[in-house]
Enzyme design. Structure first.
Site, short mmCIF file in Angstrom:
data_model
loop_
_atom_site.label_atom_id
_atom_site.label_comp_id
_atom_site.label_asym_id
_atom_site.label_seq_id
_atom_site.Cartn_x
_atom_site.Cartn_y
_atom_site.Cartn_z
N HIS A 234 1.15 -6.53 7.02
CA HIS A 234 2.52 -6.51 6.49
C HIS A 234 3.54 -6.04 7.53
O HIS A 234 4.75 -6.20 7.32
CB HIS A 234 2.61 -5.58 5.27
CG HIS A 234 1.88 -6.08 4.06
ND1 HIS A 234 2.08 -7.34 3.55
CD2 HIS A 234 0.94 -5.48 3.28
CE1 HIS A 234 1.29 -7.50 2.49
NE2 HIS A 234 0.58 -6.39 2.31
N ASP B 67 -6.79 -11.38 2.60
CA ASP B 67 -6.29 -10.25 1.82
C ASP B 67 -5.55 -10.80 0.60
O ASP B 67 -4.91 -11.86 0.67
CB ASP B 67 -5.34 -9.41 2.67
CG ASP B 67 -4.95 -8.10 2.00
OD1 ASP B 67 -5.48 -7.07 2.41
OD2 ASP B 67 -4.11 -8.13 1.08
N HIS C 192 -2.92 -9.91 -0.74
CA HIS C 192 -1.48 -9.94 -0.51
C HIS C 192 -1.16 -10.78 0.72
O HIS C 192 -1.89 -10.78 1.70
CB HIS C 192 -0.93 -8.52 -0.30
CG HIS C 192 -1.23 -7.59 -1.43
ND1 HIS C 192 -2.31 -6.72 -1.43
CD2 HIS C 192 -0.58 -7.39 -2.61
CE1 HIS C 192 -2.32 -6.04 -2.55
NE2 HIS C 192 -1.29 -6.41 -3.28
N ASP D 167 -9.26 -6.59 -1.05
CA ASP D 167 -8.62 -6.27 -2.33
C ASP D 167 -8.58 -7.45 -3.29
O ASP D 167 -8.06 -7.32 -4.40
CB ASP D 167 -7.21 -5.70 -2.12
CG ASP D 167 -6.44 -6.44 -1.05
OD1 ASP D 167 -6.93 -7.46 -0.53
OD2 ASP D 167 -5.33 -5.98 -0.69
#
Length: 601
Positions: free
Chosen positions: A325, A361, A363, A452
């Site tokens: 991120h 991931d 996200h 995740d």
């Protein structure tokens, strides 16, 4: 970046005996933060949990703590404590009164025999003891020994033995488990070469990066994540054992400037002089965070160089804080420096011309996409929950394909719902990831391996198993001549993250995947997402054209078949088919939504 002024240094404790006020932070998109997803889940999963009880007479009066740790929660606790203190002080003063004082009280002191219809007893505040689950961080009351959310025992040995420890029993050393695992890996070691071609990057200094301020529950990105994976690898005899280690070093500012702006680098370095600070409400730093981030980035850079030079075939970066991120000028989503971007540029500096980054991931890696936007030498492919931009961080739609002449070098596969599992991921790999990656022909492959999306993760809420991660790793290992680097990103259920990481590293070591997922049949939503991506990306990758039309025909048949099933289900539920020809024909047509009813003439 905001700095917290009031701190409660107890984030490693799992027992909480009193409510703790916290400072409110501003800046960042609080409503869409990763940490807030945990708070929302906690509220959804535990709607009736009473953290504090106030006794009024014989009936308990519930008082609910604010899970978001707001000022109302802290003020409510303090107000209750003030009331209690004032009542206690009044009682003490009454005990200290002399006979003269009592006499001068004009007879207002109550006697037990007098009328007490309007008398209210002293309110006493009693707070239940709580403990936070080591595995998933969720809060539980004292008299419960298994977590309400994940079922982990409050004294489980997962940090000592990894996921090999029993989740339902208290840790007592588990010698039988360790002996069994140790015996199995010793048998394998006798047939393995003394020097492994798989290298692992890890350093304990990264464990010092932590959130100082205690909030409603421990931060999901915590040192326990690395400890659980390391314990699992050690228990299985993989590392140390079958893998060799890479000495850690801190990355230089000059290397970081190839990825981030000088202002961003300086902002991260500034946190080393602060006891506690925040870049966003969920992206924390303490005095050790800058060094931990430099070590993580340095390990990723050296692993990439080691693999490209041929000194190792592949590697696993067991690092934190995560990085995908982190963009050119910002830190967010628990991430400080972009480890995957640093590794990609290090690989190119060591001789790789084209680098593939696959980000699984849950996200979207908005930072990685931003850094390589417009760069045709780095292909970025991301599979993530998107839900029309309503899932953190909101970026990564299928139409985001790259800019400035590099269209097609950014491939986003945005899932439209939660619960996506092995079949959808493997199906997308077969029909999108591998065809595009093969056409790109990378010299080096990086996996931004957030776990995740794994089954049981409190943030991802998806259903990928260790077998699914193992198969995806196996498929990618066929690219780049096997030159593959796996970098840890997210993943917040300790059992899920450690079992998945072990499955991936076993594939890097040459073991066969746990089980082959053959003929993966996607969900309806997953197939729709794959078709959407193929329709967009076929303009940039001609090999996708035939795949698109083949799936399109299958999708059409699926729609027709699904429509028939819906009609049959609706008829079966709303009205029996034989009503159509009897005296109840009018009712049949009304119930089944037929607007026009033919009448006999």
């Amino acid at each position: 970046m905001t700095v917290a002024e009031d701190f409660h240094v107890n984030n490693r404790s799992k027992m909480v005996s009193q409510a703790t006020p916290e400072s409110r932070l501003t800046g960042g998109e609080d409503d869409n933060s990763l940490h807030n997803q945990v708070d929302e889940l906690l509220c959804q999963e535990l709607p009736e949990r009473q953290v504090i009880l106030e006794f009024e007479g014989t009936r308990p009066k519930p008082y609910f703590s604010d899970h978001n740790g707001g000022e109302n929660s802290a003020l409510g606790v303090r107000a209750a404590e003030d009331d209690l203190n004032s009542d206690v002080e009044a009682e003490e003063k009454q005990k200290e009164m002399t006979l003269e004082d009592m006499y001068k009280n004009d007879g207002t002191l109550y006697d037990d025999d007098e009328d007490d219809s309007d008398w209210e007893p002293v309110k006493r505040q009693v707070e239940l003891m709580r403990w936070f689950c080591t595995n998933c961080t969720m809060v539980n009351v004292e008299d419960v020994f298994l977590c309400d959310i994940c079922g982990e025992h409050r004294d489980s040995g997962i940090l000592r033995h990894g996921f090999y420890a029993s989740p339902f029993m208290q840790d007592v050393g588990a010698p039988s488990v360790e002996a069994e695992v140790q015996e199995s890996h010793e048998d394998h070691a006798r047939s393995s070469p003394p020097s492994s071609s798989t290298v692992v990057g890890f350093d304990e200094k990264m464990l010092l990066h932590s959130e100082v301020e205690m909030k409603s529950h421990p931060h999901p990105e915590r040192a326990d994540r690395l400890q659980a994976i390391a314990a699992s690898l050690a228990t299985a005899g993989i590392f140390p054992g079958r893998c060799r280690s890479l000495p850690a070093r801190e990355i230089t500012k000059e290397e970081l400037q190839m990825v981030h702006s000088s202002e961003h680098i300086d902002a991260v370095e500034m946190t080393s002089h602060m006891f506690s600070s925040y870049f966003t409400p969920d992206t924390y730093a303490n005095e050790h965070s800058a060094r931990a981030a430099r070590i993580a980035a340095g390990l990723c850079a050296d692993l990439a160089s080691t693999i490209i030079s041929g000194r190792s075939k592949n590697g696993f970066a067991l690092v934190r804080p995560p990085g995908h991120h982190a963009g050119i000028k910002h830190a967010m989503g628990f991430c400080l420096h972009n480890n995957a971007a640093v590794a990609a540029l290090a690989a190119q500096g060591a001789g790789a011309k084209k680098v593939l980054i696959v980000d699984w991931d849950v996200h979207h890696g908005n930072g990685t996409q931003e850094i390589f936007d417009g760069n045709k030498s780095v292909l970025y492919i991301s599979l993530h929950r998107h839900e029309g931009g309503n899932f953190y961080p909101g970026t990564g739609a299928a139409h985001e394909v790259g800019t400035m002449g590099a269209e097609g070098y950014c491939v986003n596969i945005p899932w439209s719902r939660r619960g996506v599992g092995d079949n959808d991921y493997v199906f997308a790999f077969h029909h999108i990831v591998l065809p595009i990656a093969s056409a790109f022909a990378p010299d080096f492959t990086i996996i931004s391996a957030g776990f995740d999306a794994a089954r049981g993760d409190p943030l991802g809420c998806c259903d990928v198993t260790p077998a699914g991660y193992a198969q995806m790793t196996h498929m990618l290992s066929a690219l780049s001549g096997g030159k593959l680097l796996v970098i840890l990103e997210g993943g917040y259920n300790l059992r899920s993250i450690s079992s998945s990481a072990v499955a991936v590293i076993k594939v890097l070591l040459g073991d066969s995947p746990i089980s082959e997922i053959a003929d993966a049949v996607p969900s309806k939503a997953g197939l729709r997402t794959v078709l959407e991506v193929l329709k967009i990306q076929r303009s940039y990758w001609p090999s996708l054209e035939s795949i698109f039309w083949e799936l399109q025909s299958q999708w059409g048949m699926f729609l027709v078949d699904n429509r028939r099933k819906q009609i049959r289900k609706r008829r079966r539920v709303l009205a029996p088919i034989w009503w159509k020809w009897g005296r109840k024909s009018m009712l049949y047509h009304l119930l089944n939504g037929h607007l026009h009813v033919k009448t006999k003439r």
